[in-house]
Structures are given as structure tokens and as C-alpha cells.
Write a protein that holds these residues in place. Structure first.
Motif, PDB file in Angstrom:
ATOM      1  N   GLU A 280       7.517  -4.395  -8.610  1.00 57.34           N
ATOM      2  CA  GLU A 280       7.459  -5.708  -7.970  1.00 57.34           C
ATOM      3  C   GLU A 280       7.038  -5.615  -6.505  1.00 57.34           C
ATOM      4  N   ILE A 281       7.023  -4.412  -5.959  1.00 59.27           N
ATOM      5  CA  ILE A 281       6.604  -4.227  -4.558  1.00 59.27           C
ATOM      6  C   ILE A 281       5.121  -3.902  -4.474  1.00 59.27           C
ATOM      7  N   ILE A 282       4.676  -2.963  -5.300  1.00 59.85           N
ATOM      8  CA  ILE A 282       3.262  -2.579  -5.277  1.00 59.85           C
ATOM      9  C   ILE A 282       2.480  -3.472  -6.232  1.00 59.85           C
ATOM     10  N   ASP A 283       1.612  -4.301  -5.656  1.00 58.67           N
ATOM     11  CA  ASP A 283       0.701  -5.125  -6.443  1.00 58.67           C
ATOM     12  C   ASP A 283      -0.663  -5.116  -5.764  1.00 58.67           C
ATOM     13  N   GLU A 284      -1.564  -5.960  -6.217  1.00 62.14           N
ATOM     14  CA  GLU A 284      -2.918  -5.959  -5.667  1.00 62.14           C
ATOM     15  C   GLU A 284      -2.927  -6.253  -4.170  1.00 62.14           C
ATOM     16  N   ARG A 285      -2.019  -7.103  -3.718  1.00 66.40           N
ATOM     17  CA  ARG A 285      -1.977  -7.449  -2.290  1.00 66.40           C
ATOM     18  C   ARG A 285      -1.542  -6.266  -1.436  1.00 66.40           C
ATOM     19  N   SER A 286      -0.544  -5.542  -1.897  1.00 68.81           N
ATOM     20  CA  SER A 286      -0.081  -4.399  -1.104  1.00 68.81           C
ATOM     21  C   SER A 286      -1.107  -3.273  -1.107  1.00 68.81           C
ATOM     22  N   ALA A 314      -0.659   2.031 -10.992  1.00 67.00           N
ATOM     23  CA  ALA A 314       0.015   0.732 -11.057  1.00 67.00           C
ATOM     24  C   ALA A 314      -0.785  -0.285 -11.856  1.00 67.00           C
ATOM     25  N   GLY A 315      -1.805   0.193 -12.598  1.00 66.83           N
ATOM     26  CA  GLY A 315      -2.604  -0.712 -13.400  1.00 66.83           C
ATOM     27  C   GLY A 315      -3.583  -1.539 -12.595  1.00 66.83           C
ATOM     28  N   ILE A 316      -3.992  -1.028 -11.446  1.00 68.22           N
ATOM     29  CA  ILE A 316      -4.876  -1.765 -10.532  1.00 68.22           C
ATOM     30  C   ILE A 316      -6.156  -0.956 -10.340  1.00 68.22           C
ATOM     31  N   ILE A 317      -7.298  -1.604 -10.497  1.00 69.37           N
ATOM     32  CA  ILE A 317      -8.593  -0.924 -10.417  1.00 69.37           C
ATOM     33  C   ILE A 317      -9.259  -1.239  -9.082  1.00 69.37           C
ATOM     34  N   VAL A 318      -9.434  -0.201  -8.267  1.00 73.44           N
ATOM     35  CA  VAL A 318     -10.066  -0.314  -6.957  1.00 73.44           C
ATOM     36  C   VAL A 318     -11.355   0.497  -6.969  1.00 73.44           C
ATOM     37  N   THR A 319     -12.400  -0.021  -6.340  1.00 74.08           N
ATOM     38  CA  THR A 319     -13.669   0.696  -6.235  1.00 74.08           C
ATOM     39  C   THR A 319     -14.043   0.875  -4.771  1.00 74.08           C
ATOM     40  N   TRP A 320     -15.037   1.730  -4.538  1.00 75.13           N
ATOM     41  CA  TRP A 320     -15.520   1.919  -3.163  1.00 75.13           C
ATOM     42  C   TRP A 320     -16.183   0.665  -2.619  1.00 75.13           C
ATOM     43  N   ASP A 321     -16.652  -0.217  -3.495  1.00 70.38           N
ATOM     44  CA  ASP A 321     -17.206  -1.487  -3.017  1.00 70.38           C
ATOM     45  C   ASP A 321     -16.136  -2.321  -2.327  1.00 70.38           C
ATOM     46  N   ASP A 322     -14.882  -2.200  -2.770  1.00 72.28           N
ATOM     47  CA  ASP A 322     -13.780  -2.905  -2.106  1.00 72.28           C
ATOM     48  C   ASP A 322     -13.591  -2.377  -0.685  1.00 72.28           C
ATOM     49  N   PHE A 323     -13.626  -1.053  -0.540  1.00 72.00           N
ATOM     50  CA  PHE A 323     -13.526  -0.462   0.799  1.00 72.00           C
ATOM     51  C   PHE A 323     -14.668  -0.955   1.681  1.00 72.00           C
ATOM     52  N   SER A 324     -15.886  -0.961   1.122  1.00 71.12           N
ATOM     53  CA  SER A 324     -17.067  -1.342   1.893  1.00 71.12           C
ATOM     54  C   SER A 324     -16.987  -2.791   2.351  1.00 71.12           C
ATOM     55  N   ALA A 325     -16.610  -3.685   1.442  1.00 72.46           N
ATOM     56  CA  ALA A 325     -16.522  -5.107   1.791  1.00 72.46           C
ATOM     57  C   ALA A 325     -15.468  -5.344   2.869  1.00 72.46           C
ATOM     58  N   LEU A 326     -14.318  -4.703   2.727  1.00 69.00           N
ATOM     59  CA  LEU A 326     -13.251  -4.868   3.714  1.00 69.00           C
ATOM     60  C   LEU A 326     -13.641  -4.273   5.062  1.00 69.00           C
ATOM     61  N   SER A 327     -14.375  -3.170   5.026  1.00 65.54           N
ATOM     62  CA  SER A 327     -14.759  -2.511   6.278  1.00 65.54           C
ATOM     63  C   SER A 327     -15.635  -3.407   7.145  1.00 65.54           C
ATOM     64  N   LYS A 328     -16.332  -4.350   6.534  1.00 68.11           N
ATOM     65  CA  LYS A 328     -17.205  -5.248   7.297  1.00 68.11           C
ATOM     66  C   LYS A 328     -16.427  -6.267   8.120  1.00 68.11           C
ATOM     67  N   GLU A 368       0.845 -11.212   4.119  1.00 69.09           N
ATOM     68  CA  GLU A 368       2.217 -11.205   4.622  1.00 69.09           C
ATOM     69  C   GLU A 368       3.226 -11.410   3.509  1.00 69.09           C
ATOM     70  N   ASP A 369       2.826 -12.154   2.454  1.00 72.32           N
ATOM     71  CA  ASP A 369       3.766 -12.584   1.415  1.00 72.32           C
ATOM     72  C   ASP A 369       3.960 -11.525   0.339  1.00 72.32           C
ATOM     73  N   VAL A 370       4.199 -10.297   0.764  1.00 76.63           N
ATOM     74  CA  VAL A 370       4.428  -9.205  -0.184  1.00 76.63           C
ATOM     75  C   VAL A 370       5.911  -8.856  -0.208  1.00 76.63           C
ATOM     76  N   ASN A 371       6.317  -8.140  -1.237  1.00 75.06           N
ATOM     77  CA  ASN A 371       7.674  -7.612  -1.301  1.00 75.06           C
ATOM     78  C   ASN A 371       7.716  -6.243  -0.641  1.00 75.06           C
ATOM     79  N   THR A 372       8.834  -5.899  -0.038  1.00 75.34           N
ATOM     80  CA  THR A 372       9.035  -4.591   0.568  1.00 75.34           C
ATOM     81  C   THR A 372      10.442  -4.108   0.257  1.00 75.34           C
ATOM     82  N   ILE A 373      10.728  -2.867   0.579  1.00 74.75           N
ATOM     83  CA  ILE A 373      12.072  -2.353   0.312  1.00 74.75           C
ATOM     84  C   ILE A 373      13.130  -3.042   1.170  1.00 74.75           C
TER      85      ILE A 373
END
Length: 604
Positions: A280-286, A314-328, A368-373
Motif C-alpha cells: 500500500e506504500i509502493i505504487d506508481e506514484r511513489s 511491485a507489478g509496475i512497468i517502467v521504461t527509459w522513456d519515462d526517465f527521459s520524459a521526466l528529465s525534461k 504528495e498524496d502517497v502513503n509512507t511508513i
């Protein structure tokens, strides 16, 4: 929320729907079992607490007290992990005060790229991450625990522990750091001696003295490599206590933070009213938050693989395109060596994690609206810990940077874009760390000089054979070939060429890690040479163009010629024997490509 950050997050959610749904189903099924030792037979349980004290056995039998599993990467050879020697007893004592029990579930190996740099053992480094994940899974497989505390800090250790933790995501999970060593000589001084040694102008005694003055006590190395990137990302995902990552081992805050984390682990189990399982803490947002943190600080390039791997767990698929888009859209907000002169202690003193998170939230770049310990919301991590007498308290972090040469406000970053870029072209896909590369060195077009090992390249530079503009191509270094060793040994040699006025770059299917520096290095090139990558077709003298500004990497020959060229081969048998490398043949076969996390654990 920045619209690009929101879009990347939504893209990841859509892409991951099927896999994430299966993951959550698996975790909820495990959660429904209740106190897990309750499923054990009497014989199972008797084995599980045979060495416990009578009162502990009674508590474990009644199923009313939490049992916390400790998984540690302690060894006393490596400075970062040496402080963990005392942690299990500290954790047990703190948990006992809460009326619960802690058991040392198991240890995992911890190897250091700094020790194995340029040595045969480096070829086991990346594979050690998956081995650590499996070891931690074995530690938790006894099904005796209601929560887990993980002790790990450096390179492959934290990603490995996190992969395992996520596969046991029904358990609340806390990561407890040990902190960096105090600052030694400056990183600039150390780098200067390394380069003089590579030129034959410094003796080995001078080099050892400089290295020993830099790496001089217990704690993590102080430069911003993979180890300290680990700590920053895990805290940014809400798995460590706010402000705990970069407190030195000998600071009086350190045991107080360890005690607090230990006792918190007992409060967030399924036995109480504040259950906070890891799933419940680690999801796509975190996960996106961790990528943003990496980019904003110019963190280790290793995490272009590690984040992909632990997200997949965690069942989440991340690609290098995500890194590239965010880096911009994520600005570079820090200058920490090798991206600047400051070390991680300077970053911590200048405002550290609390200021960084506050600024990134202000810019709409973090969820901001993520769960944490410690509860709902990443705003918990804009605070920093202090001792008020003997009580541990958190106060709001600084509103302004205490040193803008180290960390800057969101309105005035060091660069409008992040520290990592994706390169694409006819050679495949690669990543480059640009945060330490000067603007005038970010574009190079020069003849290729092809090598099949880092030692060959170092010898060529050392002997003066490469006194010219060149793109050094070091191939057959990928995960299937050699386990993707880090080629940081080349940094001073390539740096010397650049300092002599030559235009120089590195292209490789190997790694350079968090220590990637001022020389442009296209690393993690995929497909790798052994898997049919076109890097295996480059010949000496071919023009290669690397443009970090436009994200391009190509060999400048026609498609027709490239298609008809023979693929180079390399006898790697000598690199598959000795130093235990023969034990990892299965991983070399199973391992995925760099963009898929260079992982041997998943079958898709």
C-alpha cells in the motif's frame, strides 16, 4: 501537479494494469492469512522459536505480540555496513520495550564496487542484487514475521532488499540506514591524485594516501554514487524515517532514529489498528517520486536499471522513456560530487532531504498524496529530526538553502533539466549522465576506437596510442557477456585525454555507475554486443556521433553497410571462470537487457 509528471504517472498506471492487478491480488491473499506463524504446525512453530526465551515463546504462541524479522547486510570489511553490527541488538531491545519480539531472520551478502573496481570480482556485482533479493526472500520464507526491518545501504544491496520486500509486500517494511562517514579530503583533491597517477606523475604510495584520506572511517562513501542515491530514493518513497538517510554513524541521533524505527515497526503490523503493508506504500506514484528524486539530484545511472527492477517486483512497468520524459521537466537542483565539489555531508548540512522534498513539492514535481511508513502524505518528509533532551522530535526543515552552491530553490536550479538523458539511434538505446558534463563536451563526433575490455583501453591511453579525438567503444561488457561490470577504472584515463584538449567520449554496453563524471559516457547500451546489438558491428575509424542535447547516438555509416557487416565475436571463456564467476552461468543466460532492469528474477 506538473502535467508531464501526471502524464508519465498515468502512462505507467495504464501500462502496468494487468501486472499490478495480479501483484495486488497476490499480496491481499497473503495478507488474509492473519498472523503468519498462526498457519504453522506445532512442529514448525517449535523450530521457529526453539532458541527464544520462555516469555518470548509464550508471546509467539499466543499470536498477540508482533514478531519483527531483521534482514541485514552487515559485514565488518565494508565501511558502510560495519555499523550494522550493533543494530540487531538495538532493534531487539527497542521492540522488547513495546512488548513484542524481534528475531534475526537472515543475512545477505554485501559487496563493494569500490573494492572490486577493475577486478574480476566486479563481474559479480550486478548479479549480487538478484542474489540478495533471493537471500532476503529465503530469510522471510519461514513465515514467522508480522513486519520486517531491512539493514542495507550500498550499491546493489538496497535494490536487492527492496525487490524481496516487495514480494513480501503484505508485511510492513522499514529500511534503517547507518549514514555516511564524516568528510575526509575533498573529492577534487582525490580526483586530482587519481589523474596524476594515471599519467605516471604520482606514486602508488601517494595514491593510497589520498584514497585512505577520502575513505577513512565507518559509514558510506561521501560522494553521490549509488549508495547515497539509494538512501535518497528510499527516503523519498517513504520507507525510511524523514531526514534519517544522511546522519553520520557517530551522531547521537543515529541510535535514537534506529530505536524509533524499530518501535514503529511494531505499531504498523496487522495485529494493530494502523496496518501499513508495503504494497500500500509502493505504487506508481511513489515510483515516479523516486525517479524525480534521482533526476533532480543527478543520481547514480545504476538506478535506470534498479528502479525498473524493483518497480517490476511491485507489478509496475517502467521504461527509459519515462526517465527521459521526466528529465525534461525536472530541474537539476543539487551539485554533489561527481556533479560538483560538495559531498553528501555538505548536502545534508545545506538543507538536505527536507529542503529538497519541500522544493520539489512546491514545483508540483512530486506526488504528495502517497502513503509512507510514518503516515499519509509526503509532506512528512519536509521535516528533519532533532533530539529534544532524550526525545526524538521532527521540526519543519529550512525554508531556504543554506548553501546555494550545493542545493538551490526550485526557481533557480543549476539546470532546467535533470541529470540523466536517454540516447537513441541506430546503435540502440543508452543512458548518459550529463549533470557533470560541461555543455561544450555534450556533443562529439569522432572516429571510433574499439576495445573489448577496459584494460585494453586503459593501456592504449596510458601508452599514448589515443592522443586524438575519439569515441572509445568498449563492448562485450553487457549483462549476458560479463554481468555488466562497472568501468569506473577508465574515468581518470579518459579525463586525462579530455584535459589535454581532445574531444573524447565513451560508448559501452557496460556500466559507469554513480561515479560517471566529466567525460560524456553513453552507457548501458542495449541491445548489448552478445545479444546481437549493433555495437558489435562498429569498426575502428567509423565516425560515431553522440549528442546528449538532442538524445542521439549513432554510427555514421549507411544502413546498407551496417546490415551487411559481420558481427564481431569475442571469446569470453576466461571471464566466466575464477573468482566464483562459474557459479553465475545461469544468471548470464537468464538476465534481461539493461532497459528491463538487467534482472534474472522474472520470467517475462
Amino acid at each position: 501537479m506538473n502535467p508531464i509528471v501526471a502524464k508519465v504517472t498515468n502512462d505507467i498506471i495504464e501500462r502496468s494494469k494487468t501486472l499490478r492487478k495480479q501483484y495486488l491480488t497476490d499480496m491481499k491473499k497473503a495478507e488474509e492469512q492473519g498472523p503468519h506463524r498462526g498457519k504453522l504446525s506445532c512442529g514448525n512453530l517449535a523450530h521457529g522459536f526453539a532458541a527464544c526465551q520462555p516469555q518470548e515463546k509464550q508471546k509467539l504462541t499466543l499470536m498477540e505480540a508482533a514478531n519483527i524479522g531483521i534482514v541485514s547486510s552487515y559485514n565488518d570489511m565494508l565501511s558502510a555496513h560495519q555499523p550494522y553490527e550493533a543494530y540487531p541488538n538495538q532493534i531487539k531491545a527497542a521492540v522488547q520495550e513495546m512488548g513484542s519480539i524481534a528475531q534475526f531472520a537472515g543475512g545477505v551478502p554485501a559487496m563493494c564496487d569500490g573494492v572490486t573496481q577493475g577486478q574480476d570480482g566486479m563481474e559479480l556485482s550486478l548479479f549480487s542484487r538478484d542474489n540478495i533479493a533471493q537471500g532476503a526472500a529465503i530469510a522471510l520464507s519461514h513465515n514467522m514475521f508480522d513486519a520486517a526491518v531491512y539493514l542495507g545501504i550500498c550499491d546493489k544491496i538496497v535494490p536487492g532488499l527492496l525487490i524481496a520486500a516487495l514480494r513480501f509486500g503484505h508485511l510492513p517494511s522499514l529500511f534503517v540506514p547507518a549514514g555516511p562517514m564524516p568528510s575526509g579530503i575533498t573529492n577534487a583533491e582525490k580526483a586530482a591524485v587519481r589523474q596524476r597517477y594515471a599519467q605516471g606523475q604520482a606514486t602508488r604510495d601517494e595514491l593510497l594516501e589520498a584514497e585512505s584520506s577520502s575513505y577513512h572511517s565507518a559509514g558510506t562513501c561521501t560522494f553521490y554514487g549509488t549508495a547515497n542515491s539509494n538512501q535518497l530514493l528510499v527516503e523519498m518513497m517513504g520507507l525510511q524515517l524523514p531526514g534519517s538517510s544522511f546522519v553520520n554513524p557517530d551522531n547521537s541521533l543515529r541510535p535514537a532514529l534506529t530505536k524509533y524505527a524499530s518501535q514503529l515497526s511494531t505499531k504498523i503490523t496487522a495485529l494493530g489498528r494502523d496496518y501499513r503493508p508495503l504494497y500500500e506504500i509502493i505504487d506508481e506514484r511513489s515510483i515516479v517520486n523516486s525517479i524525480v528524486g534521482l533526476l533532480a539530484t543527478g543520481g547514480s545511472t545504476n538506478h535506470t536499471m534498479h528502479i525498473v527492477a524493483y518497480a517490476r517486483a511491485a507489478g509496475i512497468i517502467v521504461t527509459w522513456d519515462d526517465f527521459s520524459a521526466l528529465s525534461k521537466v525536472v530541474p537539476l537542483m543539487t551539485r554533489i560530487y561527481p556533479n560538483g565539489l560538495a559531498d553528501i555531508n555538505h548536502f545534508h548540512a545545506a538543507g538536505g532531504m527536507a529542503y529538497l522534498v519541500k522544493q520539489l513539492l512546491k514545483g508540483g514535481l512530486l506526488h504528495e498524496d502517497v502513503n509512507t511508513i510514518v503516515g499519509k502524505g509526503l509532506s512528512h518528509y519536509t521535516k528533519e529530526p532533532f533530539l529534544d533532551g532524550e526525545e526524538l522530535v521532527w521540526r519543519e526543515g529550512p525554508e531556504s538553502s543554506l548553501d546555494e552552491d550545493v542545493i538551490r530553490p526550485i526557481e533557480n536550479p543549476f539546470s532546467a533539466e535533470g541529470g540523466l538523458s536517454l540516447l537513441k539511434g541506430n546503435l540502440g538505446r543508452s543512458v548518459i549522465k550529463v549533470s557533470a558534463v560541461k555543455e561544450e563536451n555534450r556533443v562529439i563526433e569522432a572516429p571510433a576506437a574499439v576495445f573489448h575490455s577496459q584494460n585494453e583501453l586503459a593501456e592504449a591511453i596510458g601508452s599514448g596510442q589515443l592522443k586524438r579525438d575519439c569515441v572509445a567503444v568498449v563492448r562485450f561488457q553487457g549483462p549476458k557477456a560479463l554481468g555488466m561490470p562497472e568501468l569506473h577504472k577508465l574515468t581518470p584515463f579518459l579525463g586525462n585525454l579530455q584535459d589535454q584538449g581532445y574531444k573524447v567520449a565513451l560508448v559501452t554496453d557496460g556500466r559507469m555507475s554513480g561515479a560517471s563524471g566529466k567525460v560524456p559516457a553513453a552507457i548501458h547500451l542495449t541491445p548489448e554486443a552478445l545479444a546481437g546489438g549493433l555495437i558489435a558491428k562498429i569498426q575502428d575509424g567509423d565516425l560515431v556521433r553522440l549528442d546528449a542535447n538532442k538524445g542521439l547516438l549513432s554510427v555514421l555509416i549507411s544502413d546498407e553497410e551496417l546490415h551487411t557487416r559481420a558481427v564481431a565475436t569475442q571469446d569470453l571463456s576466461d571471464s566466466h571462470q575464477g573468482m566464483g564467476r562459474e557459479l553465475f552461468s545461469a544468471q548470464r543466460i537468464l538476465v534481461s537487457g539493461a532497459e528491463q532492469g538487467a534482472c534474472s528474477l522474472f520470467n517475462d
